[in-house]
Design a protein around this motif. Structure first.
Motif, PDB file in Angstrom:
ATOM      1  N   ALA A 112       0.832  -1.195   0.000  1.00  0.00           N
ATOM      2  CA  ALA A 112       0.000   0.000   0.000  1.00  0.00           C
ATOM      3  C   ALA A 112       0.869   1.248   0.000  1.00  0.00           C
ATOM      4  N   TYR A 113       1.934   1.173   0.778  1.00  0.00           N
ATOM      5  CA  TYR A 113       2.818   2.331   0.871  1.00  0.00           C
ATOM      6  C   TYR A 113       3.477   2.607  -0.478  1.00  0.00           C
ATOM      7  N   ILE A 114       3.955   1.529  -1.118  1.00  0.00           N
ATOM      8  CA  ILE A 114       4.632   1.689  -2.415  1.00  0.00           C
ATOM      9  C   ILE A 114       3.630   2.189  -3.467  1.00  0.00           C
ATOM     10  N   THR A 115       2.399   1.703  -3.404  1.00  0.00           N
ATOM     11  CA  THR A 115       1.379   2.159  -4.339  1.00  0.00           C
ATOM     12  C   THR A 115       1.218   3.673  -4.247  1.00  0.00           C
ATOM     13  N   ARG A 116       1.100   4.155  -3.034  1.00  0.00           N
ATOM     14  CA  ARG A 116       0.887   5.592  -2.844  1.00  0.00           C
ATOM     15  C   ARG A 116       2.123   6.381  -3.260  1.00  0.00           C
ATOM     16  N   LEU A 117       3.289   5.801  -2.939  1.00  0.00           N
ATOM     17  CA  LEU A 117       4.551   6.447  -3.299  1.00  0.00           C
ATOM     18  C   LEU A 117       4.674   6.552  -4.818  1.00  0.00           C
ATOM     19  N   THR A 118       4.434   5.428  -5.487  1.00  0.00           N
ATOM     20  CA  THR A 118       4.559   5.390  -6.946  1.00  0.00           C
ATOM     21  C   THR A 118       3.560   6.357  -7.580  1.00  0.00           C
ATOM     22  N   ARG A 119       2.347   6.348  -7.058  1.00  0.00           N
ATOM     23  CA  ARG A 119       1.310   7.213  -7.639  1.00  0.00           C
ATOM     24  C   ARG A 119       1.724   8.678  -7.574  1.00  0.00           C
ATOM     25  N   SER A 120       2.106   9.141  -6.395  1.00  0.00           N
ATOM     26  CA  SER A 120       2.396  10.572  -6.279  1.00  0.00           C
ATOM     27  C   SER A 120       3.653  10.931  -7.061  1.00  0.00           C
TER      28      SER A 120
END
Lengths: 309, 623
Positions: A189-197
């Motif tokens: 979840a953390y990587i998803t948010r990181l990648t998205r932003s």
């Protein structure tokens, strides 16, 4: 440049060795300073028996002498000594067994988190403010804010008890599925948010606009330019993720009864099994130091703008 | 850079494949060739010849001499056979019967008061590797278990065998005086064992069934790691160890070399290793495991309702209690009492504080597992001389209740009033608020555990209700043991489980020199406190002491009991010892332990003994 990198690596390795030595020294003296001892139990053994055991394991000698002997054995013979509680077994064997399972659990979780995180993050960024993006954001927010012991218990009840799709015991075939998922959800979840932003950030950059203006195809922009550069923050997250997985697995191994190193780590402290405490600490410290080193080096390789000091 | 990204992705994929691959072929936990039923989906196990149980987490050792845990003892009892064993009679009661021995004869008393037993081994006994089992194996095993070299936790179980004291005798510097000393046990031929005890004890046969007394073979145990690997684990009992996936499962398979193999009905027992009660319960509820030895405390109520036929509570010989440090001061500031007078006052205060606690509340609201309110230290389940319960005869025989105080629900109010009256003698009482105003603050320590915490909080609130300020302090297990042992506390949570069915196992721990003397009797200030009386003349001893110290009275009493061969006098003296103990008020018994387990209703032929050992060899599934 190359010699600079080499010098940096050598420096970092020396620093790593010093860190591990410091950890050994501090742990050694702290474990002996805390009250209690390996031969205490609800039913006390006689003083004579305690003395006999202390003599057998060299605990009757001055602490400094014990320390030097221990350090010598570890460095010259890679000998971590016998376990004081699990008699007849060497620390290295117990750790080896647990580490095999823990590494399997940790690496699988890390890989799954990395792949799915990047994929979902990229999708969310490309479908910004669309339905898919919103769904992904809601779910990842939930995963980031839910502690692993709650997530683990939920999965256990749902998939092992109600649906009976997987065993509840981590030691059985297929038993690692739930622990891996539990452990992977937070970093994913953390990587998803990181990648998205970071991808959104990159997509707004001038060079992307230039590429578009030049008529470069959509996929090429995404895979050739945007994704690559948006992964830099993800790589910096590599170190913290590893730390999370190492500490998180202590909890997850307990919930799913996974025979990993986490359990030995905790029980050795309660038992005051000095040699086991030292062994597990050295292994975990080395692991984290090495992984942080790799993470820093990767960072440098991916982003040439970073200068190594 | 592109290349690097591609490489990274490729690496990630290879790693994930490798990880998944190794995941898929993860070890068959049963570790046996035949494999275990793979289905987790079924309600009942597919294989009636395999029993899946979970007793506890990985045992520290399965060496019979070194083991000191109940779960380890259960497994060792399946793997080894001693001279005697626990067996279930036709009527369901438990008895000690001969196992490797042909019979359990009476001992012969020698002129010097020692007692000699002679045992004959059954014909055709062998080890699991086919080698013959000889009397010499027992001699070797017993000497090993009692030795200073091994320094086993339960080595002291041999202390009544002649020669043990010599083995452990040291000079002032801690050097062993007789390094070559051995136990007085001989094997005159391959099938005869002759052992001499310093004195006759009624629980000798029970000791023969205790794991520390099981035989091991010299060439096997010469490898120190023998008991950690199935390939080197040679045993002589109903089962052999065929698999040990560490921290996961231990597999026991029926031993075809066992003399009584035809009566062993369960082919394979998988002992799963877990200490997470929630995880154990999940595996029980989804049908994977047929027996679990613990359940989460907060689930007890639901489980009792949902699994009425599968939820079991049995007695266990043990007491949960609070122990007081006899040297901690309780009198109010300005009290002029000193020495024996102060100690007498504090004994009364401690006893009064014990009366303020509602044990029924603790058992039904906190414990919730069928615990019995305790009114004595020697636990329920211990027999007296005439076979009745020892605790029923404890305390003043003229009282109409068992033990040292009436713990029935109705008696609580009277106890409370009595306690207040006693405390009024020493502390100022404010009638308007019904509170004491000058009781020194008391710190109660306990080891980190939900149940201990709940009980500590109850004690705190019960005493706070009369104005006594109680501070709670929880400590990590090993620190806690150390604090208690060193006597750095005022009052502490405590518990004791007996190792054999004789009250002495509750009483000899309170001698001044004992390692378990957490109360610090006869130590520190109490060493010189002379206020105890002991009159053993009615039992034929010339011992009559008035105002003696703890060492002069209690220690003497215990050593007299240990050498006494007259059963009636022995039990009477054990009651005297408990009376002395309880008169100090330093032991506040709260409840007698129970053992909770869940057993699938498809399993028949299961039994467990009062020490908590569980027996699966005569189990069948279904039918």
């Amino acid at each position: 440049m190359n010699s600079k990198l080499l010098w940096y690596i050598v420096k970092r390795i020396l620093l790593a060795v010093a860190t591990v030595w410091l950890v050994i020294t501090v742990t050694f003296f702290v474990t002996r300073a805390v009250p209690g001892g390996p031969f205490l139990g609800e039913k006390a053994i006689s003083e004579a028996a305690t003395a006999a055991l202390e003599a057998k394991y060299g605990l009757d000698k001055p602490v400094m002498e014990q320390y030097l002997t221990y350090l010598g054995d570890v460095i010259t013979k890679f000998d971590f000594g016998p376990s004081l509680k699990q008699r007849g077994q060497d620390v290295i064997d117990i750790i080896g067994r647990g580490l095999k399972v823990s590494v399997k659990l940790g690496v699988t979780a890390a890989v799954i988190a990395l792949i799915s995180g990047v994929v979902f993050g990229a999708i969310a960024a490309l479908r910004r403010n669309k339905f898919v993006d919103k769904i992904i954001m809601v779910i990842t927010t939930a995963f980031v804010s839910m502690p692993s012991f709650i997530m683990g218990s939920l999965l256990l009840v749902l998939f092992a008890l109600k649906l009976r799709l997987v065993p509840a015991n981590g030691a059985e075939a297929g038993g690692l599925i739930l622990p891996v998922i539990t452990l992977a959800l937070y970093p994913m979840a953390y990587i998803t948010r990181l990648t998205r932003s970071s991808m959104l950030d990159v997509l707004g950059q001038d060079y992307i606009r230039t590429a578009r203006a030049k008529g470069v195809s959509g996929p090429k922009i995404i895979f050739g330019h945007a994704l690559k550069n948006s992964l830099i923050p993800v790589i910096t997250y590599f170190g913290p993720m590893l730390a999370y997985i190492v500490t998180g697995s202590l909890v997850v191994e307990q919930i799913f009864a996974v025979p990993g190193i986490g359990r030995s780590f905790v029980s050795s402290i309660t038992d005051r099994d000095y040699t086991m405490i030292m062994g597990t600490t050295i292994v975990l410290a080395t692991l984290i130091v090495v992984m942080n080193l790799i993470s820093d080096l990767l960072y440098k390789v991916v982003d040439p703008r970073i200068t190594l000091e | 850079m592109k290349k690097f990204l591609a490489l990274l992705l490729a690496l990630v994929m290879v790693l994930s494949l490798a990880a998944c691959g190794s995941n898929g072929d993860s070890e068959d936990p049963s570790g046996n060739e035949g494999g275990e039923p793979s289905g987790n989906q079924g309600e009942t196990p597919a294989d009636p010849n395999t029993l899946n149980v979970c007793l506890a987490s990985e045992p520290d050792t399965l060496d019979p001499a070194l083991n000191s845990t109940v779960d380890g003892a259960t497994m060792v009892s399946h793997l080894f056979a001693g001279l005697a064993k626990w067996a279930q009679a036709e009527d369901g009661t438990l008895e000690i019967v001969a196992d490797c021995a042909t019979e359990l004869p009476e001992g012969v008393v020698n002129d010097d008061g020692t007692v000699t037993y002679t045992y004959t081994l059954k014909d055709g006994l062998t080890w699991s590797d086919g080698e013959p089992l000889t009397a010499q194996d027992f001699v070797f095993a017993w000497n090993r278990a009692a030795s200073t070299d091994l320094a086993a936790d339960y080595g002291y179980m041999f202390e009544l065998v002649d020669g043990y004291a010599d083995m452990w005798a040291t000079d002032d510097d801690g050097n062993y005086l007789n390094p070559d000393a051995t136990l007085n046990v001989q094997a005159p031929d391959e099938k005869t064992i002759v052992v001499t005890l310093t004195t006759n004890v009624p629980y000798w046969n029970e000791l023969l069934a205790f794991p520390t007394y099981f035989p091991v073979r010299e060439d096997i145990v010469s490898d120190e790691a023998w008991a950690t690997d199935p390939s080197t684990y040679v045993s002589n009992g109903p089962y052999t160890m065929t698999g040990w996936e560490h921290d996961s499962v231990i597999t026991l398979t029926k031993n075809e070399h066992f003399y009584d193999a035809e009566n062993v009905t369960m082919e394979t027992i998988n002992c799963y290793l877990s200490d997470d009660n929630n995880n154990m319960l999940t595996n029980f509820e989804n049908g994977d495991w047929q027996l679990i030895d613990a359940v989460p405390t907060n689930e007890i109520e639901r489980l009792q309702a949902d699994y009425a036929d599968e939820f079991f509570i049995t007695g266990q010989i043990g007491t949960y209690y609070a122990s007081w440090n006899i040297n901690a001061h309780l009198l109010p500031e300005g009290s002029t009492l000193t020495g024996a007078e102060a100690e007498a006052a504090e004994s009364e205060i401690r006893t009064a504080l014990a009366l303020l606690l509602d044990r029924n509340y603790i058992c039904t609201e906190i414990g919730q597992a069928g615990q019995q309110p305790a009114s004595s230290f020697v636990a329920m389940g211990m027999s007296d001389a005439d076979g009745s319960e020892f605790y029923m005869n404890a305390g003043d025989p003229s009282d109409d209740y068992a033990g040292y105080y009436d713990v029935s629900d109705d008696a609580y109010e009277a106890n409370y009033t009595q306690a207040i009256e006693t405390l009024k003698k020493y502390y100022e009482f404010d009638e308007s608020t019904q509170q004491f105003t000058n009781v020194p603050s008391i710190t109660y320590i306990y080891n980190t555990d939900d149940n201990n915490k709940a009980i500590a909080e109850y004690i705190q609130s019960a005493w706070a209700a009369v104005g006594i300020n109680v501070q709670l302090q929880n400590q990590e297990w090993n620190t806690f043991l150390n604090t208690r042992k060193d006597g750095n506390y005022t009052v502490a949570r405590n518990g004791w489980l007996a190792d054999y069915n004789d009250p002495i196992s509750f009483l000899d721990m309170w001698t001044s020199g004992s390692g378990n003397n957490d109360v610090q009797f006869g130590r520190g200030d109490h060493e010189s406190t002379a206020m105890y009386d002991l009159d053993l003349t009615p039992y034929g001893y010339e011992i009559n002491i008035t105002d003696g110290t703890w060492a002069e009275t209690y220690d003497v009493l215990i050593s007299t009991i240990k050498t006494c061969t007259d059963d009636e006098a022995r039990y009477a003296m054990m009651h005297i010892a408990e009376d002395m103990l309880m008169s100090t008020g330093c032991i506040t018994p709260l409840y007698y332990y129970t053992d909770i387990y869940m057993l699938d209703d498809s399993v028949q032929g299961f039994y467990c003994n009062p020490l908590g050992y569980k027996y699966f060899m005569h189990c069948t599934i279904g039918g």
